[in-house]
Design a protein around this motif. Structure first.
Motif, PDB file in Angstrom:
ATOM      1  N   LYS A  96      40.367  -5.458  27.490  1.00 22.18           N
ATOM      2  CA  LYS A  96      41.327  -5.695  27.326  1.00 22.18           C
ATOM      3  C   LYS A  96      41.659  -5.353  25.610  1.00 22.18           C
ATOM      4  O   LYS A  96      41.721  -4.465  24.630  1.00 22.18           O
ATOM      5  N   PHE A  97      41.430  -6.888  25.768  1.00 24.22           N
ATOM      6  CA  PHE A  97      40.748  -7.052  24.033  1.00 24.22           C
ATOM      7  C   PHE A  97      39.613  -5.778  23.483  1.00 24.22           C
ATOM      8  O   PHE A  97      40.566  -5.186  22.358  1.00 24.22           O
ATOM      9  N   HIS A  98      38.458  -5.377  23.636  1.00 18.45           N
ATOM     10  CA  HIS A  98      37.732  -4.580  22.661  1.00 18.45           C
ATOM     11  C   HIS A  98      38.080  -2.427  23.237  1.00 18.45           C
ATOM     12  O   HIS A  98      38.104  -2.046  22.051  1.00 18.45           O
ATOM     13  N   GLU A  99      39.224  -2.775  24.003  1.00 14.77           N
ATOM     14  CA  GLU A  99      39.911  -1.359  24.396  1.00 14.77           C
ATOM     15  C   GLU A  99      40.648  -1.424  22.565  1.00 14.77           C
ATOM     16  O   GLU A  99      40.817  -0.452  22.464  1.00 14.77           O
ATOM     17  N   THR A 100      40.933  -2.433  22.494  1.00 18.54           N
ATOM     18  CA  THR A 100      42.487  -2.228  21.406  1.00 18.54           C
ATOM     19  C   THR A 100      41.941  -2.288  20.480  1.00 18.54           C
ATOM     20  O   THR A 100      42.492  -1.914  19.399  1.00 18.54           O
ATOM     21  N   TYR A 101      41.065  -3.253  19.794  1.00 18.60           N
ATOM     22  CA  TYR A 101      40.578  -3.298  18.450  1.00 18.60           C
ATOM     23  C   TYR A 101      38.821  -2.558  18.937  1.00 18.60           C
ATOM     24  O   TYR A 101      38.714  -3.825  18.757  1.00 18.60           O
ATOM     25  N   PRO A 102      38.620  -2.107  19.148  1.00 16.64           N
ATOM     26  CA  PRO A 102      37.524  -1.563  19.340  1.00 16.64           C
ATOM     27  C   PRO A 102      35.833  -1.554  18.337  1.00 16.64           C
ATOM     28  O   PRO A 102      35.185  -1.805  18.116  1.00 16.64           O
ATOM     29  N   GLU A 103      36.853  -2.557  16.632  1.00 17.41           N
ATOM     30  CA  GLU A 103      35.632  -2.454  15.858  1.00 17.41           C
ATOM     31  C   GLU A 103      35.496  -3.624  15.665  1.00 17.41           C
ATOM     32  O   GLU A 103      35.657  -4.200  14.363  1.00 17.41           O
ATOM     33  N   LEU A 104      36.755  -4.439  16.618  1.00 17.05           N
ATOM     34  CA  LEU A 104      36.297  -5.889  16.312  1.00 17.05           C
ATOM     35  C   LEU A 104      35.382  -7.006  17.158  1.00 17.05           C
ATOM     36  O   LEU A 104      35.443  -6.756  18.401  1.00 17.05           O
ATOM     37  N   THR A 105      34.434  -7.209  16.441  1.00 16.31           N
ATOM     38  CA  THR A 105      33.713  -9.014  17.393  1.00 16.31           C
ATOM     39  C   THR A 105      33.708  -9.676  17.331  1.00 16.31           C
ATOM     40  O   THR A 105      33.975 -10.168  15.959  1.00 16.31           O
ATOM     41  N   LEU A 106      33.624 -10.098  18.500  1.00 17.30           N
ATOM     42  CA  LEU A 106      34.319 -11.809  18.767  1.00 17.30           C
ATOM     43  C   LEU A 106      33.052 -12.494  18.859  1.00 17.30           C
ATOM     44  O   LEU A 106      31.994 -12.587  19.430  1.00 17.30           O
ATOM     45  N   ASP A 107      32.773 -13.668  17.881  1.00 22.53           N
ATOM     46  CA  ASP A 107      31.183 -14.297  17.597  1.00 22.53           C
ATOM     47  C   ASP A 107      32.318 -15.726  18.115  1.00 22.53           C
ATOM     48  O   ASP A 107      32.991 -16.578  17.676  1.00 22.53           O
ATOM     49  N   LEU A 108      31.931 -15.796  19.545  1.00 15.03           N
ATOM     50  CA  LEU A 108      32.315 -16.287  20.412  1.00 15.03           C
ATOM     51  C   LEU A 108      31.598 -17.861  20.785  1.00 15.03           C
ATOM     52  O   LEU A 108      30.850 -17.740  20.812  1.00 15.03           O
ATOM     53  N   ARG A 109      31.373 -19.294  20.511  1.00 15.72           N
ATOM     54  CA  ARG A 109      31.274 -20.112  19.677  1.00 15.72           C
ATOM     55  C   ARG A 109      32.329 -21.871  21.000  1.00 15.72           C
ATOM     56  O   ARG A 109      33.187 -22.235  20.784  1.00 15.72           O
ATOM     57  N   LEU A 110      31.132 -21.951  22.427  1.00  8.94           N
ATOM     58  CA  LEU A 110      32.725 -22.007  23.462  1.00  8.94           C
ATOM     59  C   LEU A 110      31.547 -23.719  23.684  1.00  8.94           C
ATOM     60  O   LEU A 110      30.398 -23.773  24.135  1.00  8.94           O
ATOM     61  N   SER A 111      32.612 -24.506  24.036  1.00  6.51           N
ATOM     62  CA  SER A 111      31.687 -25.719  24.440  1.00  6.51           C
ATOM     63  C   SER A 111      32.837 -26.611  24.616  1.00  6.51           C
ATOM     64  O   SER A 111      34.250 -27.281  24.250  1.00  6.51           O
ATOM     65  N   ASP A 112      32.940 -27.737  25.661  1.00  6.98           N
ATOM     66  CA  ASP A 112      33.974 -28.576  26.421  1.00  6.98           C
ATOM     67  C   ASP A 112      33.984 -29.993  25.229  1.00  6.98           C
ATOM     68  O   ASP A 112      34.647 -30.620  24.992  1.00  6.98           O
ATOM     69  N   THR A 113      32.980 -30.006  24.017  1.00  9.64           N
ATOM     70  CA  THR A 113      33.030 -31.210  23.387  1.00  9.64           C
ATOM     71  C   THR A 113      33.717 -31.172  22.209  1.00  9.64           C
ATOM     72  O   THR A 113      34.157 -30.130  21.179  1.00  9.64           O
ATOM     73  N   ARG A 114      34.280 -31.857  21.041  1.00  5.81           N
ATOM     74  CA  ARG A 114      35.358 -31.342  20.422  1.00  5.81           C
ATOM     75  C   ARG A 114      34.288 -31.074  18.721  1.00  5.81           C
ATOM     76  O   ARG A 114      32.611 -31.400  19.095  1.00  5.81           O
ATOM     77  N   PHE A 115      34.760 -30.264  17.997  1.00  8.88           N
ATOM     78  CA  PHE A 115      34.178 -29.232  16.986  1.00  8.88           C
ATOM     79  C   PHE A 115      34.747 -29.631  15.981  1.00  8.88           C
ATOM     80  O   PHE A 115      35.958 -29.786  16.359  1.00  8.88           O
ATOM     81  N   GLY A 140      47.092  -0.764   2.282  1.00  9.16           N
ATOM     82  CA  GLY A 140      46.439  -0.347   1.382  1.00  9.16           C
ATOM     83  C   GLY A 140      45.029   0.435   2.926  1.00  9.16           C
ATOM     84  O   GLY A 140      43.911   0.918   2.304  1.00  9.16           O
ATOM     85  N   THR A 141      45.455  -0.650   3.652  1.00  9.75           N
ATOM     86  CA  THR A 141      44.484   0.304   5.121  1.00  9.75           C
ATOM     87  C   THR A 141      45.660   0.554   6.334  1.00  9.75           C
ATOM     88  O   THR A 141      45.911  -0.207   6.416  1.00  9.75           O
ATOM     89  N   LYS A 142      45.079   2.130   6.988  1.00 11.81           N
ATOM     90  CA  LYS A 142      45.906   2.488   7.875  1.00 11.81           C
ATOM     91  C   LYS A 142      44.777   2.172   9.583  1.00 11.81           C
ATOM     92  O   LYS A 142      45.554   2.118   9.845  1.00 11.81           O
ATOM     93  N   ALA A 143      43.533   1.551   9.098  1.00 10.84           N
ATOM     94  CA  ALA A 143      42.611   1.385  10.388  1.00 10.84           C
ATOM     95  C   ALA A 143      43.129  -0.316  10.766  1.00 10.84           C
ATOM     96  O   ALA A 143      43.468  -1.272  10.196  1.00 10.84           O
ATOM     97  N   GLY A 144      42.376  -0.107  12.202  1.00  9.59           N
ATOM     98  CA  GLY A 144      42.817  -1.599  12.621  1.00  9.59           C
ATOM     99  C   GLY A 144      41.868  -2.698  12.163  1.00  9.59           C
ATOM    100  O   GLY A 144      40.850  -1.868  11.389  1.00  9.59           O
TER     101      GLY A 144
END
Length: 309
Positions: free
Chosen positions: A112-131, A84-88
């Motif tokens: 590289k990721f932004h170039e490959t998938y320009p319409e996808l935004t990553l919301d990164l939550r980074l921590s070395d403690t357990r989540f 149903g969709t041709k878009a990335g």
């Protein structure tokens, strides 16, 4: 319910800004406000609290948000399967990962990721403690542990072999241990739990690394800090090969007890809640990470380099 209005609500809940959510979806601010009001009227509850200064989720909105995400995920997955969709992939993908791994291996991949998938935004939550991947409402999470949680599904990203390391300067001063028993009274850079760790030898021999038998003057909860303290000569530490493979190859660190490793069955898993539909955007990101970081030979078990005694 109109899925377009649901998508607007999810975007507004993530941005806590109705106008910004409307602009991200190509909707005028006044129209966005009217659509959200219509959704609230249909549901009979207030989803978002608006004041002249800010927007916040109501209790009902907070309860409804994961269901709204699930409805959109089902809709997107169904459309993708039917062509149903041709878009990335589009939108925001919430990804949780250990900070030390992300800084070393994921951040360099962002262009590289932004170039490959320009319409996808990553919301990164980074921590070395357990989540908690479910409580945090993440689309995807990187977890370094055996996959024993029945509420999660996952795909293996890479091996996570953990080995003992020290700086050449530490070995010159304190000597090279030849057996696990000789680790006693060495200085150790420990993780915060101070739990004994099982070791396995080249012939399957079992031993235990017990921090209580060693001198622990530094206890850290961050992998990058642990690696840097080890390079500085502060003591012996346990490190994943993905964290120290470059330092072992260059000689900035040496591997102690070559052939021995932590016997904790740890693997780098990309996990997501079992209840979630694997959306196209999540599937694309999983495939991207595996293509760029999976099957790394320098992260598998190898003897490493030992400094002279």
């Amino acid at each position: 319910m109109d899925t377009d209005n649901l998508r607007l609500f999810v975007m507004a809940a993530e941005l806590l800004n109705i106008s910004a959510a409307g602009r991200a979806l190509g909707i005028a601010p006044a129209v966005a406000s009217a659509r959200l009001a219509k959704l609230e009227q249909e549901l009979g509850v207030e989803l978002l609290r608006r004041t002249t200064r800010k927007v916040s989720l109501s209790l009902d909105g907070s309860d409804f948000l994961p269901y709204a995400r699930e409805i959109l995920a089902q809709s997107d997955a169904a459309r993708a399967i039917l062509g149903g969709t041709k878009a990335g992939p589009k939108g925001i993908l919430r990804f949780a990962a250990p900070s030390s791994f992300a800084q070393r291996h994921i951040m360099p991949l962002l262009p590289k990721f932004h170039e490959t998938y320009p319409e996808l935004t990553l919301d990164l939550r980074l921590s070395d403690t357990r989540f908690d991947a479910i409580e945090g409402s993440f689309d995807l999470a990187l977890r370094s542990a055996p996959l024993t949680d029945s509420s999660l599904r996952g795909r293996k990203l890479a091996d996570d072999t953990r080995v003992l390391c020290a700086a050449p300067s530490y070995v010159e001063t304190h000597g090279m241990p030849k057996t696990p028993a000789e680790l006693q009274n060495h200085e150790f850079i420990a993780w915060s739990d101070l739990e004994p760790r099982p070791l396995i030898g080249p012939g399957g021999e079992a031993a235990t690394l017990n921090p209580s038998d060693m001198i622990c003057r530094a206890i850290l909860d961050d992998g990058d800090a642990q690696r840097e303290a080890t390079i500085a000569g502060a003591g012996i530490s346990i490190n994943s090969l993905w964290s120290v493979s470059e330092e072992l190859a260059s000689g900035r660190l040496v591997r102690l007890l070559p052939g021995w490793r932590m016997n904790d069955h740890s693997v780098l898993w990309l996990v997501y809640p079992r209840s979630n539909v694997l959306t196209p955007k999540t599937r694309f990101f999983i495939d991207f990470l595996i293509a760029n970081l999976g099957n790394r030979p320098d992260w598998r078990d190898h003897a490493g380099s030992a400094a002279p005694a």
